[in-house]
Design a protein around this motif. Structure first.
Motif, PDB file in Angstrom:
ATOM      1  N   CYS A  80       0.811  -1.289  -0.094  1.00  0.00           N
ATOM      2  CA  CYS A  80      -0.065  -0.025  -0.171  1.00  0.00           C
ATOM      3  C   CYS A  80       0.783   1.203   0.017  1.00  0.00           C
ATOM      4  O   CYS A  80       1.894   1.399   0.806  1.00  0.00           O
TER       5      CYS A  80
ATOM      6  N   TYR B  14      -0.031   4.286   0.810  1.00  0.00           N
ATOM      7  CA  TYR B  14      -0.507   4.956   1.972  1.00  0.00           C
ATOM      8  C   TYR B  14       0.299   4.599   3.088  1.00  0.00           C
ATOM      9  O   TYR B  14       0.378   3.462   3.215  1.00  0.00           O
ATOM     10  N   ALA B  15       0.684   5.593   3.952  1.00  0.00           N
ATOM     11  CA  ALA B  15       1.397   5.129   5.166  1.00  0.00           C
ATOM     12  C   ALA B  15       0.613   5.321   6.365  1.00  0.00           C
ATOM     13  O   ALA B  15       1.115   6.080   7.147  1.00  0.00           O
ATOM     14  N   CYS B  16      -0.391   5.234   6.607  1.00  0.00           N
ATOM     15  CA  CYS B  16      -1.469   5.471   7.760  1.00  0.00           C
ATOM     16  C   CYS B  16      -0.745   5.083   8.943  1.00  0.00           C
ATOM     17  O   CYS B  16      -0.302   3.575   8.964  1.00  0.00           O
TER      18      CYS B  16
ATOM     19  N   PHE C 269      -1.240   3.878  11.695  1.00  0.00           N
ATOM     20  CA  PHE C 269      -1.796   2.721  12.591  1.00  0.00           C
ATOM     21  C   PHE C 269      -1.734   1.506  11.891  1.00  0.00           C
ATOM     22  O   PHE C 269      -2.188   0.581  12.575  1.00  0.00           O
ATOM     23  N   CYS C 270      -1.244   1.662  10.625  1.00  0.00           N
ATOM     24  CA  CYS C 270      -1.890   0.305   9.778  1.00  0.00           C
ATOM     25  C   CYS C 270      -0.489  -0.586   9.687  1.00  0.00           C
ATOM     26  O   CYS C 270       0.607   0.028   9.241  1.00  0.00           O
TER      27      CYS C 270
ATOM     28  N   THR D 121       0.131  -2.878   7.456  1.00  0.00           N
ATOM     29  CA  THR D 121      -0.029  -3.177   6.005  1.00  0.00           C
ATOM     30  C   THR D 121       1.291  -2.875   5.084  1.00  0.00           C
ATOM     31  O   THR D 121       1.864  -3.523   4.506  1.00  0.00           O
ATOM     32  N   PRO D 122       1.430  -1.402   4.870  1.00  0.00           N
ATOM     33  CA  PRO D 122       2.655  -1.043   4.169  1.00  0.00           C
ATOM     34  C   PRO D 122       4.069  -1.568   5.028  1.00  0.00           C
ATOM     35  O   PRO D 122       4.913  -1.508   4.197  1.00  0.00           O
TER      36      PRO D 122
ATOM     37  N   PRO E  43      -5.798  -3.964  -0.246  1.00  0.00           N
ATOM     38  CA  PRO E  43      -5.785  -2.886   0.776  1.00  0.00           C
ATOM     39  C   PRO E  43      -6.620  -1.531   0.378  1.00  0.00           C
ATOM     40  O   PRO E  43      -7.469  -1.032   1.324  1.00  0.00           O
TER      41      PRO E  43
ATOM     42  N   ARG F 231     -11.086   3.790  -0.201  1.00  0.00           N
ATOM     43  CA  ARG F 231     -10.909   5.264   0.511  1.00  0.00           C
ATOM     44  C   ARG F 231     -11.803   6.038   0.152  1.00  0.00           C
ATOM     45  O   ARG F 231     -12.331   6.103  -1.040  1.00  0.00           O
TER      46      ARG F 231
ATOM     47  N   ARG G 295      -3.504  10.013   6.922  1.00  0.00           N
ATOM     48  CA  ARG G 295      -4.460   9.307   6.017  1.00  0.00           C
ATOM     49  C   ARG G 295      -4.531   9.689   4.760  1.00  0.00           C
ATOM     50  O   ARG G 295      -4.922   8.970   3.758  1.00  0.00           O
TER      51      ARG G 295
HETATM   52  S1  SF4 Z   1      -5.349   1.693   6.412  1.00  0.00           S
HETATM   53 FE1  SF4 Z   1      -5.516   1.218   4.330  1.00  0.00          FE
HETATM   54  S2  SF4 Z   1      -4.892   2.822   2.824  1.00  0.00           S
HETATM   55 FE2  SF4 Z   1      -3.932   3.138   5.028  1.00  0.00          FE
HETATM   56  S3  SF4 Z   1      -2.097   2.220   5.016  1.00  0.00           S
HETATM   57 FE3  SF4 Z   1      -3.389   0.554   5.847  1.00  0.00          FE
HETATM   58  S4  SF4 Z   1      -4.072  -0.489   3.780  1.00  0.00           S
HETATM   59 FE4  SF4 Z   1      -3.187   1.437   3.224  1.00  0.00          FE
END
Ligand code: SF4
Length: 442
Positions: free
Chosen positions: A197, A199-201, A203-204, A206-207, A242, A286, A324
């Protein structure tokens, strides 16, 4: 951990298979095991290795015992997210207490062990498989079948006395090179169309786990697996991403041509009567991607009339602090557009984010009230300080009694759903188990 000592079987290998794999298979991690199984099935070096799926201490123990009767070595695979780490570690201890044998190798993989390899190893696993599992599991199984040291495989972490040691990192995979599930074992799941992903939110995970770039499965490969599932009699088709409307894109701007080519291709395989789920679990959208154009496109191809929209907060300050990449107004705009086009939006909100003060919470609650009054549903979460993320050391998300009362009110009217209450406890647990905390407190 002296893996070298436990590598070679004591029995003559001619009477036994070299290796048997047992997945400690849990509902929350099951699709990861399906993907790993598919990776083993499609490599001629590993396709013949027997694989068992066992759920819970009793079944995993029984599967290991059966495997020890047949194989020279047994690889027991565990995969978990941070909220499940404590429970799965306890299960592993119970299994180890019930069946101890030097031919068994307990390997942990997935998001949490990758973020916290040292703590995972100290909690009792023999090895940690870090990063993406598909190629790694093939190499690990191949190495174990041939009596090679599993620590030579890329992506492996282990303890050498008190020191954490690692083999070189494994490369990121291309989705087209692996099936999205384990068809030969009858283990299916959503088709992963995008991994990583941009995006670099904060709290997440995934990235930080899957990389900060999108990697997409090609339309031809998506269609191949949809066609396969149609042939097996499936009627519902789900996709894992994602951010669903980022399919085919490399940056923040959606590539609607790519999204339409994929959805049209899938429809060509499914025909009009089977169900195509996209933009809903597990492929949310999103808010800034929700436009007249995207909604018209979705309406043309997908079966769902709910869309899951990531909102997270009604406070611009909190959204900015969490990187976000959208503001609160875009969430309200997305909801209005969804309703205009006949979709029911379900909007995710996250309470207790770092930097959130009483005024921010109030802004989020008011946003939720406005969205619900228009016809949306809201999905409540509590912030978890997840390992591997920039917020890993932040205070666990907590709700005040007043906020809880407002959320209960929304829930009792059917407008709100979610695990926000259980997540408060999970957040506290994660913070309490943070590596180094005991040292700091000593
Ligand atoms: S919350 Fe969603 S958009 Fe944001 S980094 Fe995680 S997967 Fe990507």
């Amino acid at each position: 951990m002296a893996h070298g000592e436990r590598r070679l079987p004591s029995q003559p290998v001619t009477t036994r298979a070299p290796l048997h794999v047992v997945w400690a298979y849990r509902r929350t991690g099951k699709f990861a095991f399906h993907v790993l199984t598919g990776a083993l099935e499609t490599d001629p070096r590993t396709a013949h290795v027997p694989v068992d799926f066992a759920n819970g201490v009793r079944d995993v123990t029984a599967a290991i015992r059966r495997a020890l009767d047949r194989a020279a070595r047994v690889l027991v695979g565990w995969s978990f997210y941070s909220p499940d780490a404590a429970a799965l570690t306890a299960e592993q201890h119970a299994v180890r207490a019930a069946v101890a044998d030097p031919r068994i190798l307990h390997v942990a993989g997935g998001v949490h062990p990758t973020a916290e390899p040292e703590a995972t190893l100290r909690s009792g696993f023999d090895l940690v498989a870090t990063g993406e599992g598909e190629q790694l599991v093939r190499e690990l199984v191949h190495a174990l079948q041939h009596g090679q040291d599993p620590r030579t495989v890329s992506g492996i972490a282990w303890l050498d006395g008190e020191r954490l040691r690692r083999s070189p990192r494994s490369d990121r995979i291309a989705l087209d090179d692996f099936p999205p599930f384990g068809p030969a074992h009858g283990r299916f799941g959503p088709i992963e169309i995008t991994r990583g992903c941009i995006y670099a939110c904060r709290f997440c995970q995934t990235p930080y786990f899957a990389g900060a770039a999108f990697r997409h499965r090609s339309v031809a490969d998506v269609r191949h697996w949809v066609r396969y599932l149609v042939g097996r009699g499936f009627r519902d088709f789900r996709f894992l991403s994602p951010t669903a409307l980022s399919y085919g894109a490399s940056g923040p701007e959606p590539d609607l041509g790519a999204v339409e080519a994929m959805l049209a291709g899938v429809r060509a395989e499914t025909g009009p009567s089977r169900k195509l789920w996209f933009g809903t679990f597990p492929s949310e959208v999103r808010p800034e991607h929700v436009t007249h154009q995207t909604l018209a496109l979705l309406k043309k191809w997908v079966s769902n009339r709910t869309l899951i929209v990531g909102g997270q907060s009604g406070s611009d300050a909190v959204l900015a602090a969490n990187e976000r990449g959208h503001d609160a107004a875009s969430v309200e705009r997305a909801v209005a557009l969804c309703l205009e086009h006949g979709f029911v939006p379900h909007v995710d909100f996250l309470f207790g984010l770092p930097g959130e003060g009483p005024a921010d919470v109030e802004a989020t609650l008011r946003t939720m009230d406005r969205l619900v009054a228009r016809g949306a549903r809201v999905h409540g979460h509590t912030f978890l300080p997840l390992p591997g993320t920039p917020w890993r050391k932040a205070a666990p998300g907590a709700l005040t009694d007043a906020v809880r009362a407002r959320l209960h009110q929304l829930a009792s009217r059917g407008h709100l759903y979610g695990q926000w209450q259980q997540q408060e406890a999970t957040a506290r647990e994660l913070a309490a188990r943070r590596p180094g905390r005991q040292d700091r407190e000593a």
